[in-house]
Design an enzyme around this catalytic site. Structure first.
Site, short mmCIF file in Angstrom:
data_model
loop_
_atom_site.label_atom_id
_atom_site.label_comp_id
_atom_site.label_asym_id
_atom_site.label_seq_id
_atom_site.Cartn_x
_atom_site.Cartn_y
_atom_site.Cartn_z
N LYS A 112 28.99 -28.02 8.82
CA LYS A 112 29.41 -29.14 9.54
C LYS A 112 28.81 -30.71 9.26
CE LYS A 112 31.47 -26.16 12.05
NZ LYS A 112 32.93 -25.88 12.35
C1 LIG Z 1 28.72 -21.07 10.40
C2 LIG Z 1 29.93 -21.20 10.43
N1 LIG Z 1 30.74 -20.64 9.48
C3 LIG Z 1 32.01 -20.58 9.45
C4 LIG Z 1 32.83 -21.47 10.52
C5 LIG Z 1 34.20 -21.20 10.55
O1 LIG Z 1 34.74 -22.72 10.21
P1 LIG Z 1 36.28 -23.23 10.40
O2 LIG Z 1 36.01 -23.20 11.98
O3 LIG Z 1 36.25 -24.39 9.68
O4 LIG Z 1 37.10 -22.06 9.88
C6 LIG Z 1 32.03 -22.08 11.29
C7 LIG Z 1 32.58 -22.78 12.58
O5 LIG Z 1 33.68 -23.64 12.53
C8 LIG Z 1 30.51 -21.97 11.20
O6 LIG Z 1 29.78 -22.78 12.15
N1 LIG Z 2 32.94 -22.92 14.48
C1 LIG Z 2 32.91 -24.12 15.13
C2 LIG Z 2 34.30 -24.11 16.11
C3 LIG Z 2 34.67 -25.51 16.23
O1 LIG Z 2 35.11 -25.75 14.82
P1 LIG Z 2 35.64 -27.25 14.19
O2 LIG Z 2 35.56 -27.22 12.76
O3 LIG Z 2 37.04 -27.54 14.53
O4 LIG Z 2 34.74 -28.25 14.87
C4 LIG Z 2 31.57 -24.67 15.61
O5 LIG Z 2 30.68 -24.34 14.98
O6 LIG Z 2 31.46 -25.29 16.74
#
Ligand SMILES: Cc1ncc(COP(=O)(O)O)c(C=O)c1O
Ligand SMILES: N[C@@H](CCOP(=O)(O)O)C(=O)O
Length: 465
Positions: A112
């Site tokens: 993120k």
């Molecule tokens: C460590 C981790 N892996 C995978 C994901 C999944 O990613 P996305 O929500 O973009 O599919 C998340 C949360 O979004 C996460 O925090």
């Molecule tokens: N897995 C995410 C959930 C929110 O996802 P986002 O990519 O839409 O912000 C988290 O860790 O909060």
């Protein structure tokens, strides 16, 4: 570049307004009206360039001159200057054709940070230029919240409220959200799960009076700029492995579908990606959907990869829009059905289009623990549970002789209990977070109730006047 909504009934916006809007006013998600294309020659010209230079080349067409090149470049440099690895997102080989793309070298140890560090700077820049304030409200299953708080803490023009599911994030994730000393940061533990938090955020966006009163903005991956920033590392990874002359596949641990949708965008821009593989944990709604053509919610199960404990995968809407030939009417119907009955069906033709590129698989809790253990013993590499879901599913979808890159979405030290149970190793937090668990926490506990949460935010948001 015009940005349009997946539901076809919101105003068309330029980049800066789409950035501040977050969710579209019709409840849809913004994306570019057309995909910018890069030729093979243009992609090849990026070989040997820094992450920052590749980022500028990839992002420039999306920003489309709304921010001056020099300012955009400076924000990219500053954002990726916060990363602890000179490559920003290094590739590590764990098998003859198997790679992990480490996306966790940012301040909060999850992928993120890659988008959030840039988003914070972009929003600050645009708000200052407009002389405006905003109230950012985000939902998190653990990682988005910490990354957003780190990126937005202390900014003059922004107050940030992060909703996390009480008791359902790892202790490290919780402390990353609750120990900020910045006065503009508000961590809110909601009595519910991640989907409840995300629904509350969407309801706030759909409540026009509240949205306008607090000048609501969002930093979840419903915000186009989050996806845009994540497109870059597909390019840097491919360039390191001989792209664009060589095709490769990517496996992505998936929850809200933002990270893997960024891979789809890279492919649309011209990057030769073969397969995009969706890896889920036991919350396998996306794997089931690809198999059956029916998106059907079931209860959320708590797993050792809590950030993926999700049923409503927001960005899947962007893929449905694309695969249906940008049929906003169909999307409106499907989303109404999801809200009403917790399910919708995908037309066979649309499913066929999706399956041309996407594959999906599930890793059970047993698979995750075993993958952490065996990867460590066979390669010496320690995976976090989310990345382990990816590595497990990647192995089932690998084409012979073709590179497979699994996105390593979090550092193992964010999930020490699960990693220790699987591997007997207690992964240490890096030095800058070494005292995290001793820092004082500050957060509020709220019911999963729209009125309660809106009231709390309206009373504290400076943009509300
Ligand atoms: C460590 C981790 N892996 C995978 C994901 C999944 O990613 P996305 O929500 O973009 O599919 C998340 C949360 O979004 C996460 O925090
Ligand atoms: N897995 C995410 C959930 C929110 O996802 P986002 O990519 O839409 O912000 C988290 O860790 O909060």
């Amino acid at each position: 570049m015009d940005y349009i909504s997946t539901r076809g009934e919101a105003p068309v916006l330029g980049f800066c307004d789409a950035l501040l809007a977050g969710l579209a006013r019709d409840g849809g998600l913004y994306l570019p009206a057309t995909w910018p294309k890069m030729s093979k020659r243009e992609i090849k010209a990026l070989r040997g360039k820094s992450y920052q230079d590749v980022a500028f080349a990839v992002l420039k067409p999306f920003v489309d001159g709304e921010i001056e090149d020099a300012a955009l470049k400076a924000m990219i440099d500053a954002a990726y200057g916060t990363f602890r690895h000179p490559a920003v997102a290094p590739l590590v080989q764990i098998g003859p054709n198997d790679f992990v793309l480490e996306l966790f070298h940012g301040t909060t140890l999850a992928f993120k940070d890659v988008a959030m560090q840039l988003l914070g700077r972009l929003m600050d820049h645009v708000l200052k230029a407009k002389g405006e304030r905003a109230t950012i409200v985000g939902a998190t299953s653990g990682d988005t919240g910490g990354a957003a708080i780190d990126a937005f803490a202390g900014l003059d023009n922004v107050d940030i409220f992060i909703l996390f599911p009480k008791g359902k994030v790892s202790p490290v994730q919780q402390r990353q959200m609750t120990t900020s000393k910045a006065a503009n940061v508000h961590a809110l533990a909601v009595e519910g799960n991640f989907d409840d938090c995300q629904n509350l955020v969407k309801e706030m966006f759909n409540h026009a009076a509240f949205r306008d009163k607090v000048r609501l903005s969002g930093v979840n991956s419903i915000n186009w700029a989050r996806i845009m920033a994540q497109v870059v590392y597909y390019f840097t990874a491919a360039l390191s492995l001989g792209g664009p002359d060589r095709k490769m596949s990517f496996t992505v641990p998936t929850g809200n579908f933002g990270d893997i949708f960024a891979g789809y965008v890279a492919r649309e821009m011209g990057l030769p990606i073969d397969r995009l593989v969706i890896a889920t944990n036991d919350n396998d709604i996306l794997a089931r959907t690809l198999k059956t053509g029916r998106y059907e919610m079931r209860g959320v199960k708590a797993t050792t990869s809590p950030s993926m404990d999700i049923q409503i995968s927001s960005n899947f809407e962007r893929l449905l829009f694309e695969a249906s030939g940008r049929d906003a009417g169909t999307i409106r119907g499907q989303m109404a059905s999801l809200k009403q009955s917790g399910a919708f069906d995908i037309e066979p033709e649309t499913l066929k289009v999706i399956k041309r590129v996407f594959r999906a698989g599930r890793a059970t809790e047993k698979d995750v623990a075993k993958t952490i253990r065996t990867t460590l013993s066979e390669t010496g590499y320690l995976l976090d549970p989310h990345t382990a879901c990816g590595v497990f599913v990647a192995a089932k979808n690998q084409k012979p002789q073709s590179p497979m890159v699994t996105l390593a979405t979090a550092h193992p030290a964010k999930f020490p209990a699960a990693v220790k149970l699987a591997s007997a190793i207690d992964p240490a937090l890096p030095t800058w977070l070494a005292d995290l668990m001793d820092r004082e926490e500050r957060f509020d506990i709220l019911a999963a109730d729209l009125g309660v949460v809106e009231g709390f935010i309206a009373a504290r948001a400076r943009a509300a006047g």
